[in-house]
Design a protein around this motif. Structure first.
Motif, PDB file in Angstrom:
ATOM      1  N   LEU A 241       1.072  -1.380   0.031  1.00 60.42           N
ATOM      2  CA  LEU A 241      -0.119  -0.453  -0.021  1.00 60.42           C
ATOM      3  C   LEU A 241       0.525   1.143  -0.150  1.00 60.42           C
ATOM      4  O   LEU A 241       2.162   1.084   0.694  1.00 60.42           O
ATOM      5  CB  LEU A 241      -0.767  -0.274   1.116  1.00 60.42           C
ATOM      6  N   ASN A 242       0.824   1.939  -0.455  1.00 62.94           N
ATOM      7  CA  ASN A 242       1.370   3.630  -0.620  1.00 62.94           C
ATOM      8  C   ASN A 242       1.227   4.718   0.412  1.00 62.94           C
ATOM      9  O   ASN A 242      -0.552   5.008   0.753  1.00 62.94           O
ATOM     10  CB  ASN A 242       0.747   4.187  -1.899  1.00 62.94           C
ATOM     11  N   SER A 243       1.806   5.100   1.008  1.00 65.17           N
ATOM     12  CA  SER A 243       1.540   5.465   2.392  1.00 65.17           C
ATOM     13  C   SER A 243       1.540   7.107   2.810  1.00 65.17           C
ATOM     14  O   SER A 243       1.202   7.826   3.453  1.00 65.17           O
ATOM     15  CB  SER A 243       2.405   4.944   3.368  1.00 65.17           C
ATOM     16  N   SER A 244       2.136   7.386   1.393  1.00 67.55           N
ATOM     17  CA  SER A 244       2.044   9.118   0.884  1.00 67.55           C
ATOM     18  C   SER A 244       0.636   9.316   0.861  1.00 67.55           C
ATOM     19  O   SER A 244      -0.740   8.360  -0.275  1.00 67.55           O
ATOM     20  CB  SER A 244       2.556   9.773   0.146  1.00 67.55           C
ATOM     21  N   ILE A 245       0.026  10.811   0.484  1.00 65.54           N
ATOM     22  CA  ILE A 245      -0.835  10.726   0.367  1.00 65.54           C
ATOM     23  C   ILE A 245      -1.266  11.923  -0.782  1.00 65.54           C
ATOM     24  O   ILE A 245       0.016  13.034  -0.714  1.00 65.54           O
ATOM     25  CB  ILE A 245      -2.134  12.192   1.499  1.00 65.54           C
ATOM     26  N   PRO A 246      -1.693  11.462  -2.294  1.00 63.33           N
ATOM     27  CA  PRO A 246      -1.280  11.854  -3.517  1.00 63.33           C
ATOM     28  C   PRO A 246      -2.422  13.736  -3.903  1.00 63.33           C
ATOM     29  O   PRO A 246      -3.279  14.012  -2.519  1.00 63.33           O
ATOM     30  CB  PRO A 246      -2.302  11.708  -3.936  1.00 63.33           C
ATOM     31  N   SER A 247      -1.840  14.666  -4.438  1.00 59.29           N
ATOM     32  CA  SER A 247      -2.125  16.151  -4.240  1.00 59.29           C
ATOM     33  C   SER A 247      -2.985  16.462  -4.694  1.00 59.29           C
ATOM     34  O   SER A 247      -3.490  15.414  -5.147  1.00 59.29           O
ATOM     35  CB  SER A 247      -0.704  17.141  -4.835  1.00 59.29           C
TER      36      SER A 247
END
Length: 343
Positions: free
Chosen positions: A48-54
């Motif tokens: 899973l991608n832990s970052s939040i997209p802009s």
């Protein structure tokens, strides 16, 4: 005077101990694992991608991934939907053994379930499982039967598209062991009207037996594969008492006979809920389609409550199965109901 006050207070406390309890139930056809792989739950979580997209990164990409994806992708979001909404009873239809195992892992140690695979009564084929949160609910007993002319053994009704079955669980609340209730989970045939009519008849007949012998609420959760007011709505009409049950297996009829076998029926909790407490979508089916494609939309999943009473419908909500930057969790939407029991 002090004695009278103590008696009065004691009476109020006793009444409170036997008060009405609220229960949140979910029914959801989760779609079988049609794109199997060997990816574990741990591997999915690790990926899973832990970052939040802009917002800029997402321009033009909302609702892009609308086609069916593998269960190994869908399962995290599906489990989170159950946990976030604080469900206590989750009737899942259509899952295979791997999916039931994955959900058990993702829901955690507070959860247990009843059910079997429909093809062999053990683990093969789709399950009509009932998960329950053991913090709030204790299982009393459970069993299952097939929606066929031989309901006591794995079997398919002649002309049906698939083997179909129902799972029954009898439960009580941890906080009030006198608050007993029964739940049926089912997924009726998608091909044969006659198979659905028989299925509805068997469940309604068995539910009458449970209602009579427990004198407690009975609920039916699941996909009937029929729409109210359609040309093939006989299963719904039979379940809700607008049509008589059809002929059923003689042994089943004798075993589960009750004094209310002809008078018992189910009520649609959508109709029993006050209008201001109904929310969400109308259709419980979307297919794997773009948000603008309504060709698969229909109301075929239901939460029904027994006519013997002991319950009050508080809230009804058809939730979401497709969030803007993700994917369809299933081709069906989750259906939530809040009911009060212990009346």
């Amino acid at each position: 005077m002090k004695y009278l006050i103590f008696v009065t207070l004691f009476g109020l406390l006793s009444f409170a101990a036997a008060s009405v309890s609220d229960l949140r139930m979910l029914t959801w056809a989760i779609r079988l694992d049609s794109k199997p792989d060997s990816i574990s739950v741990a591997q999915t979580i690790a990926g899973l991608n832990s970052s939040i997209p802009s917002d800029e990164d997402l321009t033009g990409s909302y609702y892009n991934d609308y086609k069916e994806v593998a269960w190994s992708t869908r399962r995290i979001a599906l489990a989170n939907e159950i946990l976030f909404n604080k469900v206590q009873i989750f009737a899942a239809q259509g899952g295979l053994t791997r999916q039931i195992s994955d959900l058990s892992t993702l829901l955690g140690s507070d959860w247990s379930y009843v059910g079997v695979g429909r093809d062999d009564g053990v683990s093969a084929g789709e399950w009509q499982v009932i998960f329950y949160n053991t913090v709030y609910i204790t299982e009393i007993d459970s069993d299952h039967f097939w929606l066929s002319d031989t309901p006591s053994e794995p079997s398919k009704y002649s002309g049906a598209g698939s083997i179909r079955m129902a799972t029954r669980g009898k439960f009580k609340l941890v906080a009030d062991e006198s608050a007993i209730f029964t739940v049926f989970s089912t997924h009726m045939d998608d091909v044969s009207d006659a198979a659905r009519e028989l299925g509805a008849s068997l469940i309604r007949y068995r539910a009458a037996y449970e209602a009579y012998n427990t004198d407690a609420p009975v609920f039916l959760l699941g996909c009937l594969n029929t729409e109210p007011d359609s040309s093939s709505d006989d299963a719904y009409e039979i379940a809700t008492g607008h049509s008589d049950i059809v002929s059923i297996n003689a042994t089943f009829s004798s075993t589960f006979s009750s004094a209310i076998k002809s008078s018992f029926y189910f009520l649609d909790l959508a109709e029993e809920t006050d209008a201001d407490m109904r929310s969400g979508h109308h259709s419980t089916v979307t297919g794997w389609t773009e948000p603008s494609d309504f060709s698969y939309y229909e109301r075929t999943s239901f939460a029904l409550g027994g006519s013997n009473g002991g319950w009050i419908a508080k809230r009804y909500r058809v939730g979401e199965n497709f969030f803007d930057t993700e994917y369809h969790m299933s081709n069906h939407r989750p259906l939530y109901v809040d009911v009060s029991i212990g009346l």
